[in-house]
Design an enzyme around this catalytic site. Structure first.
Site, mmCIF file in Angstrom:
data_model
loop_
_atom_site.group_PDB
_atom_site.id
_atom_site.type_symbol
_atom_site.label_atom_id
_atom_site.label_comp_id
_atom_site.label_asym_id
_atom_site.label_seq_id
_atom_site.Cartn_x
_atom_site.Cartn_y
_atom_site.Cartn_z
ATOM 1 N N PHE A 131 0.523 -0.925 0.132
ATOM 2 C CA PHE A 131 0.225 -0.131 0.046
ATOM 3 C C PHE A 131 1.173 1.347 -0.107
ATOM 4 O O PHE A 131 1.990 1.485 0.641
ATOM 5 C CB PHE A 131 -1.077 -0.176 1.555
ATOM 6 C CG PHE A 131 -1.720 1.132 0.785
ATOM 7 C CD1 PHE A 131 -2.988 1.284 0.646
ATOM 8 C CD2 PHE A 131 -2.181 2.261 2.152
ATOM 9 C CE1 PHE A 131 -3.527 2.444 0.686
ATOM 10 C CE2 PHE A 131 -2.091 3.124 2.275
ATOM 11 C CZ PHE A 131 -3.000 3.340 1.135
ATOM 12 N N GLY A 132 0.183 1.807 -0.852
ATOM 13 C CA GLY A 132 1.692 3.115 -0.865
ATOM 14 C C GLY A 132 0.586 4.403 -1.002
ATOM 15 O O GLY A 132 -0.073 4.587 -1.556
ATOM 16 N N TYR A 133 0.890 5.440 0.314
ATOM 17 C CA TYR A 133 0.548 6.864 0.234
ATOM 18 C C TYR A 133 0.908 8.107 -0.136
ATOM 19 O O TYR A 133 0.429 9.195 0.144
ATOM 20 C CB TYR A 133 -0.008 6.871 1.905
ATOM 21 C CG TYR A 133 1.154 5.989 2.872
ATOM 22 C CD1 TYR A 133 1.743 7.610 3.185
ATOM 23 C CD2 TYR A 133 1.117 4.976 3.267
ATOM 24 C CE1 TYR A 133 2.438 6.837 3.965
ATOM 25 C CE2 TYR A 133 2.536 4.831 4.191
ATOM 26 C CZ TYR A 133 2.681 5.725 5.014
ATOM 27 O OH TYR A 133 3.861 5.320 5.558
ATOM 28 N N GLY A 134 2.428 7.744 -0.159
ATOM 29 C CA GLY A 134 2.975 8.866 -0.079
ATOM 30 C C GLY A 134 3.960 8.638 -1.414
ATOM 31 O O GLY A 134 3.804 8.429 -2.798
ATOM 32 N N SER A 135 5.303 8.700 -1.366
ATOM 33 C CA SER A 135 6.280 8.894 -2.297
ATOM 34 C C SER A 135 6.066 7.107 -3.684
ATOM 35 O O SER A 135 6.596 7.503 -4.798
ATOM 36 C CB SER A 135 7.821 8.908 -2.637
ATOM 37 O OG SER A 135 8.387 8.049 -0.875
ATOM 38 N N GLU A 164 12.073 1.816 3.210
ATOM 39 C CA GLU A 164 11.465 2.945 4.414
ATOM 40 C C GLU A 164 12.259 2.537 6.024
ATOM 41 O O GLU A 164 11.757 3.089 5.963
ATOM 42 C CB GLU A 164 10.539 1.735 4.272
ATOM 43 C CG GLU A 164 10.064 2.280 2.372
ATOM 44 C CD GLU A 164 9.828 3.618 2.118
ATOM 45 O OE1 GLU A 164 9.313 4.302 3.248
ATOM 46 O OE2 GLU A 164 9.185 3.551 1.329
#
Length: 176
Positions: A8-12, A87
């Site tokens: 799940f990506g929410y930024g870069s 990360e």
């Protein structure tokens, strides 16, 4: 891995996943709020002049819209290794497997990096004006903090999942 791996990506990650993607779907993580609540001392700032990066902060009444990526079959181990290197560089993020609701009605377990609220880099609750000042000035190993903000806000808007705080911040940083 015997089953599909989702991230799940929410930024870069939305605009720079850096792993082979077999499928991407708009998705929602419930119980989390996207915010600039992590001081960046590597990628978008330095120890002397920290920037800010997005993280998911636990909030039972909130949700975060982003993108779920299904990792290309056969690339799961390399993807997990690469994401951990990227990360978990300072251990401010915690690696979690969370249920994510896909826009097409499916629900999947996805790898998500969330903020550790007890970590020294956590800075939840900073006023937006202070966030804008920090983002406007900071530069790290992956470039200016403002570029990270602009890219994320633009890609969220293009996907139809704009974020009011990010849009305000982008406009404010442009004016600074």
């Amino acid at each position: 891995m015997a089953h599909d791996m989702w991230v799940f990506g929410y930024g870069s990650l939305i605009w720079n996943p850096e792993f082979p993607v077999a499928e991407q779907v708009i998705a929602r993580a419930t119980g989390w709020h996207r915010s600039f609540c992590m001081r960046s001392i590597h990628h978008r700032g330095t120890e002397e002049n920290p920037g800010l990066v997005l993280a998911l902060d636990a909030d039972p009444g909130a949700h975060c819209d982003g993108v779920a990526f299904r990792v290309a079959p056969g690339a799961e181990d390399a993807t997990l290794h690469g994401l951990r290197e990227r990360e978990l560089i300072s251990s401010a993020y915690l690696e979690r497997w969370l249920p994510v609701d896909l826009a097409d009605g499916r629900q999947v377990e996805a790898l998500v990096f969330v903020i550790d609220p007890h970590h020294v880099q956590y800075c939840g609750g900073l006023p937006l004006e202070e966030q804008a000042r920090i983002i406007a000035e900071a530069v790290g190993g992956r470039g200016p903090n403002r570029d990270y903000l602009f890219s994320t806000a633009r890609h969220l808007a293009e996907l139809g999942i704009g974020d009011n705080d990010l849009e305000w911040l982008a406009a404010r940083v442009l004016s600074l």
